[in-house]
Structure formats: structure tokens, C-alpha cells
Write an enzyme that holds these catalytic residues in place. Sequence first.
Site, PDB file in Angstrom:
ATOM      1  N   GLU A  85       0.841  -1.212   0.000  1.00 12.87           N
ATOM      2  CA  GLU A  85       0.000   0.000   0.000  1.00 12.87           C
ATOM      3  C   GLU A  85       0.875   1.262   0.000  1.00 12.87           C
ATOM      4  OE1 GLU A  85      -3.354  -0.187   2.705  1.00 12.87           O
ATOM      5  OE2 GLU A  85      -3.489   2.003   2.723  1.00 12.87           O
ATOM      6  N   LYS A 280      -7.749  -1.426  11.116  1.00 13.76           N
ATOM      7  CA  LYS A 280      -7.087  -1.790   9.852  1.00 13.76           C
ATOM      8  C   LYS A 280      -5.860  -0.898   9.658  1.00 13.76           C
ATOM      9  CE  LYS A 280      -6.375  -1.818   5.219  1.00 13.76           C
ATOM     10  NZ  LYS A 280      -5.467  -0.950   4.445  1.00 13.76           N
ATOM     11  N   ASP A 296       4.085 -14.865  11.314  1.00  9.84           N
ATOM     12  CA  ASP A 296       2.808 -15.318  10.761  1.00  9.84           C
ATOM     13  C   ASP A 296       1.760 -14.222  10.951  1.00  9.84           C
ATOM     14  OD1 ASP A 296       0.358 -16.521  10.322  1.00  9.84           O
ATOM     15  OD2 ASP A 296       0.878 -18.390  11.332  1.00  9.84           O
ATOM     16  N   HIS A 393      -2.535  10.164   0.692  1.00 16.24           N
ATOM     17  CA  HIS A 393      -2.659   8.843   0.080  1.00 16.24           C
ATOM     18  C   HIS A 393      -2.512   8.940  -1.436  1.00 16.24           C
ATOM     19  CE1 HIS A 393      -3.889   4.694  -0.090  1.00 16.24           C
ATOM     20  NE2 HIS A 393      -4.735   5.009  -1.065  1.00 16.24           N
TER      21      HIS A 393
HETATM   22  C1  MEV Z   1      -6.042   2.812   4.976  1.00 17.12           C
HETATM   23  O1  MEV Z   1      -5.272   1.713   4.595  1.00 17.12           O
HETATM   24  C2  MEV Z   1      -6.110   2.905   6.473  1.00 17.12           C
HETATM   25  C3  MEV Z   1      -7.036   4.001   7.005  1.00 17.12           C
HETATM   26  O2  MEV Z   1      -8.340   3.841   6.467  1.00 17.12           O
HETATM   27  C4  MEV Z   1      -7.045   3.841   8.509  1.00 17.12           C
HETATM   28  C5  MEV Z   1      -8.062   4.717   9.209  1.00 17.12           C
HETATM   29  O3  MEV Z   1      -9.095   5.092   8.614  1.00 17.12           O
HETATM   30  O4  MEV Z   1      -7.825   5.015  10.391  1.00 17.12           O
HETATM   31  C6  MEV Z   1      -6.551   5.350   6.598  1.00 17.12           C
END
Ligand code: MEV
Length: 438
Positions: A85, A280, A296, A393
Site C-alpha cells: 500500500e 485496519k 505469521d 494517500h
Molecule cells: C487505509 O489503509 C487505512 C485508514 O483507512 C485507517 C483509518 O481510517 O484510520 C486510513
Amino acid sequence: MSKTISGFSKLSKSKKIDWIVDTYFSNAEDAKTILKQYWNTNDKLQQLHDEFIENTITNYYLPLGVAPNFLINNKLYTIPMAIEESSVVAAASKAAKFWLDRGGFKTTVISTTKIGQVHFMYSGDTEKLKRFFQDVKPKLFKDSEEITKNMTKRGGGILDIELRDKTSEIDNYFQLHVSFETLNAMGANFINSCLEQFAKTFKNEALNFDLFSETEQQIEIVMSILSNYVPDCLVRAEVSCPVEKLSDNPAISGEAFARKFIQAVNIAEIEPYRAVTHNKGVMNGIDAVVLATGNDFRAVEAGVHAYAARNGRYSSLSHAKIEDGIFKFWMEIPLALGTVGGLTGLHPLVKLALEMLHKPSAPELMQIVAVAGLAQNFAALRSLTTTGIQQGHMKMHLMNILNQFEANDEEKLKLTDYFKTKTVTHNAVIEALKSLRN
Ligand code: MEV
């Protein structure tokens, strides 16, 4: 429908590839070329990778990046991260730099206990089973000594074996619930080997236990397996600084930044839809280091998410507050990791990653990984509550879009410069590329 094949695993690598490309690809030669492009020219190294799993046809590359400037308990680290990513390594590096000037990260290993279970069925008098368990317990330890002797010598091994009655949930269902200390090993093989030995001893000894009736003697072992739920293999990572030092943007005060940041964390604490995405973001950092260090990541993912739901509702892994004018952001997270065994001594890049991290012990690696998760979460929340996530991003994603349209070096240079002051969107990049090419 595609063809089926029997004896595939016994074919040579080149015959496997022939079958795959002939069965699935309109241009078999092109497909074969792509697969072979990723073979390592060093035959020995390629063979090592071939032998990690069954039916290897090529290697699957992920970038290995590094995030420098992580100050953890006053020691500096450059953290290796394997991830696809675009913005993750950049975000980690930014967070590391931010906290470097504010005292860095502090970590503590809270506990390192792992769990394994023998699941079995017993129909009979529970009191007699309890008597049998007390009777056989020393023999369970004794019979596994061959497996445990090296681990015990180093200070680890089996901590305790408990009999657990689960008959209120499933008729006749009991467990041997076993806790382990596996030191620098993740311990899956060690734990599973011990459990399978316990199961054998337990079943055999039951056949000779005088108090049991004939039915009671017939203990049925369902399975013996470690648990990837490791709430007692826990590490804490935290950052803190005076609120007024929190913002490096003159347009927003430290207080305003902290307030919004804490609101965002509070939302993830009570709203599962947000908590999953929030976590995530944590896992973006965690998985990348777990992968780079040959651990792992599926085990870690499963354990972490179960922990996030331990109170009956899926919730944020991280927490934040202001106390006496100090902003505090922290996370406690279960991580079963190893720095010996598995891929750690086999994969040359994993060995390199571990050396870059000063050859950590497993508890040290737990701390580094937790920091990568907290840093990633901090970076995401900081963007989300200030500029929005897309700015950073998409800037990082720009190169992917340019590569998708086969931009050459000169076009890449011109367009990265152009987008320094413009919003990156998929369409905007295509338009800019078109006008450049015209
Ligand atoms: C993207 O990979 C992760 C985010 O969505 C985490 C979040 O929203 O806190 C930016």
C-alpha cells in the site's frame, strides 16, 4: 470449466508451469515469461523459496521499505516493512519523525504467555475425571520432557495444565487448557507437539484408570492445537507530550488538534464500523513488520481482532486522553511473535530485517511491532482529522497511476512536480498525462 489434474504436486516445476499456462492462458508463452521473470538467477536461493511451500511456480514480490527515526525507549530503530500500500511507509516515517522530537515511543511487555488446548469428549462422572486429571498430570509433564527439555533449559516450557469443563456449552466436552512460555520462538510447533503428546498420554492412561467404568475409559480426543488468541501475550506502546507541543501546524492549536484526535479515537471505541477501519490502519503498520520479520501475519491478525472484540463489542485497539495538560495516546495489543525458528533463520531478507532491528528477542520485537501499529494509527488519525486522508494517500498513489499508463521517467518527473500543488485524482492524472503527451 477448467480441467482437473491428479498427481500435480509430483510433477517437476517446469511441468507444473506447462500445465498451468496451457490450461489457463490464451498466450501460454507470455504467461510463462512472466512467471520466469520473477525467478531468482541464483539457483540456490530460488530453490530455497521453491521449498518453502508446495507447488511453487514463481516468487511473489512485495516491496520491502524502511521507516527510519523510530525512537523506542530511547533507542533508535529503522523499521523494515513489507507492504504494497503506497502511503504506509511514508506515514510511518512521518509519525516516527513527529514523535522523535517529542520523546519518542515508550513500550512495555505486559505478558508473554501462550495457550494451547486438547479438546476432548468424556461421558461419565465429572468428579472421576477430575481425580483422573490430578493423577495423570505429572505424567503429562513427564511424557513431554523429550519435547520440552531444551525450552525448559532456556527458562521456558509448560507453565500449567488445567482441566476445563465445557459441558454447559457442548455435551461431554472438556479441555486440557495449557499455558506455555516459548521465549524467542513463536512456539506453534513446540506447543502443538506438546499438545499431541498430552493427548496421547491422556487417552492411554484413561484406559488403565481403575475408577473409570468401561465407557468412561473411552476418552475421545477431538483435536490438539495452539490458540492464536493470546490475550496474555500482551505489549503496550504509548506516546505522550504536552498538549501545546502537539501541533506543528500554525493554523491549528495543539488543544484543537488533541480534542479532534481524541474524538476520532472515542468514535472508534464505540462504533464498530469505524473501529474496523481504525484497527485496519493499526494493522497496516503491524502486518508490514510482521511480514518483513518472517512472522505469521494471519495468526497475528486473528489474535488482534479477537482481542479487539474481547468485551463483546468490536472496538478500537488504541486509546487517547489528556491528563494534566499531557496528551497521551496508547495501545495494548496481543502479539505472538518469534525471532528464532520458522522463516527467521531461513529467508535471507528476514535475517537482514532482524539484523537491521538489532537482532531483537521476541519480546523486543513485540515492542517494535506495536510501535509500528501505533505510529500508523497516529498518522492515519492525524490526516483524517486535519487534511483528510486522500491528500497524502493520492500523492503516494500518483506513481502507481503513472505506471499504469506507462509514463516514462521524464513524464514522471514533470507530473510529480505538477501535482505538488494540485489534488491528485485518477482523472486529473490521466488528463495531465494526455496534455503532456500532446
Ligand atoms: C487505509 O489503509 C487505512 C485508514 O483507512 C485507517 C483509518 O481510517 O484510520 C486510513
